[in-house]
Design a protein around this motif. Structure first.
Motif, PDB file in Angstrom:
ATOM      1  N   PRO A  11       0.805  -1.230   0.000  1.00 11.93           N
ATOM      2  CA  PRO A  11       0.000   0.000   0.000  1.00 11.93           C
ATOM      3  C   PRO A  11       0.837   1.280   0.000  1.00 11.93           C
ATOM      4  O   PRO A  11       0.446   2.270  -0.605  1.00 11.93           O
ATOM      5  CB  PRO A  11      -0.831  -0.101   1.270  1.00 11.93           C
ATOM      6  N   LEU A  12       1.990   1.275   0.659  1.00 14.78           N
ATOM      7  CA  LEU A  12       2.820   2.477   0.676  1.00 14.78           C
ATOM      8  C   LEU A  12       3.316   2.806  -0.726  1.00 14.78           C
ATOM      9  O   LEU A  12       3.290   3.973  -1.144  1.00 14.78           O
ATOM     10  CB  LEU A  12       4.006   2.299   1.631  1.00 14.78           C
ATOM     11  N   ASN A  13       3.719   1.801  -1.475  1.00 18.53           N
ATOM     12  CA  ASN A  13       4.137   2.023  -2.860  1.00 18.53           C
ATOM     13  C   ASN A  13       2.968   2.540  -3.698  1.00 18.53           C
ATOM     14  O   ASN A  13       3.160   3.385  -4.580  1.00 18.53           O
ATOM     15  CB  ASN A  13       4.681   0.742  -3.472  1.00 18.53           C
ATOM     16  N   ALA A  14       1.782   2.034  -3.434  1.00 17.36           N
ATOM     17  CA  ALA A  14       0.600   2.488  -4.168  1.00 17.36           C
ATOM     18  C   ALA A  14       0.313   3.960  -3.887  1.00 17.36           C
ATOM     19  O   ALA A  14      -0.049   4.712  -4.800  1.00 17.36           O
ATOM     20  CB  ALA A  14      -0.603   1.630  -3.807  1.00 17.36           C
ATOM     21  N   LEU A  15       0.495   4.387  -2.636  1.00 18.43           N
ATOM     22  CA  LEU A  15       0.263   5.804  -2.310  1.00 18.43           C
ATOM     23  C   LEU A  15       1.290   6.709  -2.991  1.00 18.43           C
ATOM     24  O   LEU A  15       0.941   7.781  -3.495  1.00 18.43           O
ATOM     25  CB  LEU A  15       0.296   6.000  -0.795  1.00 18.43           C
ATOM     26  N   ILE A  16       2.540   6.288  -3.016  1.00 17.14           N
ATOM     27  CA  ILE A  16       3.572   7.074  -3.688  1.00 17.14           C
ATOM     28  C   ILE A  16       3.287   7.128  -5.184  1.00 17.14           C
ATOM     29  O   ILE A  16       3.390   8.180  -5.815  1.00 17.14           O
ATOM     30  CB  ILE A  16       4.965   6.498  -3.392  1.00 17.14           C
ATOM     31  N   PHE A  17       2.911   6.004  -5.757  1.00 17.68           N
ATOM     32  CA  PHE A  17       2.552   5.946  -7.173  1.00 17.68           C
ATOM     33  C   PHE A  17       1.385   6.880  -7.469  1.00 17.68           C
ATOM     34  O   PHE A  17       1.412   7.642  -8.438  1.00 17.68           O
ATOM     35  CB  PHE A  17       2.194   4.503  -7.541  1.00 17.68           C
ATOM     36  N   ALA A  18       0.366   6.854  -6.613  1.00 17.90           N
ATOM     37  CA  ALA A  18      -0.809   7.709  -6.812  1.00 17.90           C
ATOM     38  C   ALA A  18      -0.442   9.185  -6.707  1.00 17.90           C
ATOM     39  O   ALA A  18      -0.987  10.016  -7.440  1.00 17.90           O
ATOM     40  CB  ALA A  18      -1.891   7.357  -5.802  1.00 17.90           C
ATOM     41  N   ALA A  19       0.496   9.515  -5.820  1.00 14.15           N
ATOM     42  CA  ALA A  19       0.913  10.915  -5.678  1.00 14.15           C
ATOM     43  C   ALA A  19       1.539  11.417  -6.968  1.00 14.15           C
ATOM     44  O   ALA A  19       1.249  12.536  -7.419  1.00 14.15           O
ATOM     45  CB  ALA A  19       1.889  11.054  -4.516  1.00 14.15           C
ATOM     46  N   PHE A  20       2.377  10.616  -7.600  1.00 15.28           N
ATOM     47  CA  PHE A  20       3.030  11.049  -8.830  1.00 15.28           C
ATOM     48  C   PHE A  20       2.081  11.014 -10.020  1.00 15.28           C
ATOM     49  O   PHE A  20       2.191  11.843 -10.922  1.00 15.28           O
ATOM     50  CB  PHE A  20       4.283  10.216  -9.095  1.00 15.28           C
ATOM     51  N   ILE A  21       1.146  10.082 -10.033  1.00 10.15           N
ATOM     52  CA  ILE A  21       0.162  10.031 -11.116  1.00 10.15           C
ATOM     53  C   ILE A  21      -0.776  11.239 -11.057  1.00 10.15           C
ATOM     54  O   ILE A  21      -1.203  11.755 -12.081  1.00 10.15           O
ATOM     55  CB  ILE A  21      -0.629   8.709 -11.058  1.00 10.15           C
ATOM     56  N   SER A  22      -1.073  11.703  -9.835  1.00  7.46           N
ATOM     57  CA  SER A  22      -1.994  12.836  -9.692  1.00  7.46           C
ATOM     58  C   SER A  22      -1.402  14.126 -10.242  1.00  7.46           C
ATOM     59  O   SER A  22      -2.146  15.041 -10.579  1.00  7.46           O
ATOM     60  CB  SER A  22      -2.369  13.034  -8.231  1.00  7.46           C
ATOM     61  N   ALA A  23      -0.075  14.203 -10.318  1.00 12.30           N
ATOM     62  CA  ALA A  23       0.633  15.394 -10.788  1.00 12.30           C
ATOM     63  C   ALA A  23       0.340  16.610  -9.910  1.00 12.30           C
ATOM     64  O   ALA A  23       0.492  17.752 -10.348  1.00 12.30           O
ATOM     65  CB  ALA A  23       0.308  15.691 -12.250  1.00 12.30           C
ATOM     66  N   ASN A  24      -0.070  16.372  -8.677  1.00 11.77           N
ATOM     67  CA  ASN A  24      -0.328  17.434  -7.724  1.00 11.77           C
ATOM     68  C   ASN A  24       0.969  17.717  -6.969  1.00 11.77           C
ATOM     69  O   ASN A  24       1.495  16.842  -6.288  1.00 11.77           O
ATOM     70  CB  ASN A  24      -1.427  16.998  -6.756  1.00 11.77           C
ATOM     71  N   PRO A  25       1.503  18.933  -7.075  1.00 12.28           N
ATOM     72  CA  PRO A  25       2.782  19.241  -6.424  1.00 12.28           C
ATOM     73  C   PRO A  25       2.756  19.034  -4.903  1.00 12.28           C
ATOM     74  O   PRO A  25       3.761  18.659  -4.315  1.00 12.28           O
ATOM     75  CB  PRO A  25       3.034  20.707  -6.754  1.00 12.28           C
ATOM     76  N   LEU A  26       1.617  19.248  -4.272  1.00  8.43           N
ATOM     77  CA  LEU A  26       1.512  19.046  -2.828  1.00  8.43           C
ATOM     78  C   LEU A  26       1.732  17.583  -2.464  1.00  8.43           C
ATOM     79  O   LEU A  26       2.521  17.263  -1.574  1.00  8.43           O
ATOM     80  CB  LEU A  26       0.142  19.515  -2.327  1.00  8.43           C
TER      81      LEU A  26
END
Length: 63
Positions: A11-26
């Motif tokens: 799940p931690l890898n999935a959250l990091i992946f989702a952060a970069f896919i979202s392209a949201n700088p925050l």
């Protein structure tokens, strides 16, 4: 988009992946910041982490 099934298992890898896919700088900043904090904490407490892992491995061998 092709991803690995490993994201489901970690799940931690999935959250990091989702952060970069979202392209949201925050979210990207939070992901990078949390990685840096975890990396510094691990480097600071490396001997305790390895000692803990060795104790757990020894405990598993007797079971």
């Amino acid at each position: 988009m092709i991803t690995s099934f490993n994201l489901v298992a970690r799940p931690l890898n999935a959250l990091i992946f989702a952060a970069f896919i979202s392209a949201n700088p925050l979210w990207i900043g939070l992901a990078c910041g949390s990685y840096l904090i975890a990396s510094v904490a691990f480097r600071r407490h490396r001997t305790q982490v390895w000692a803990y892992l060795a104790r757990q491995a020894a405990r598993n061998q007797t079971a």
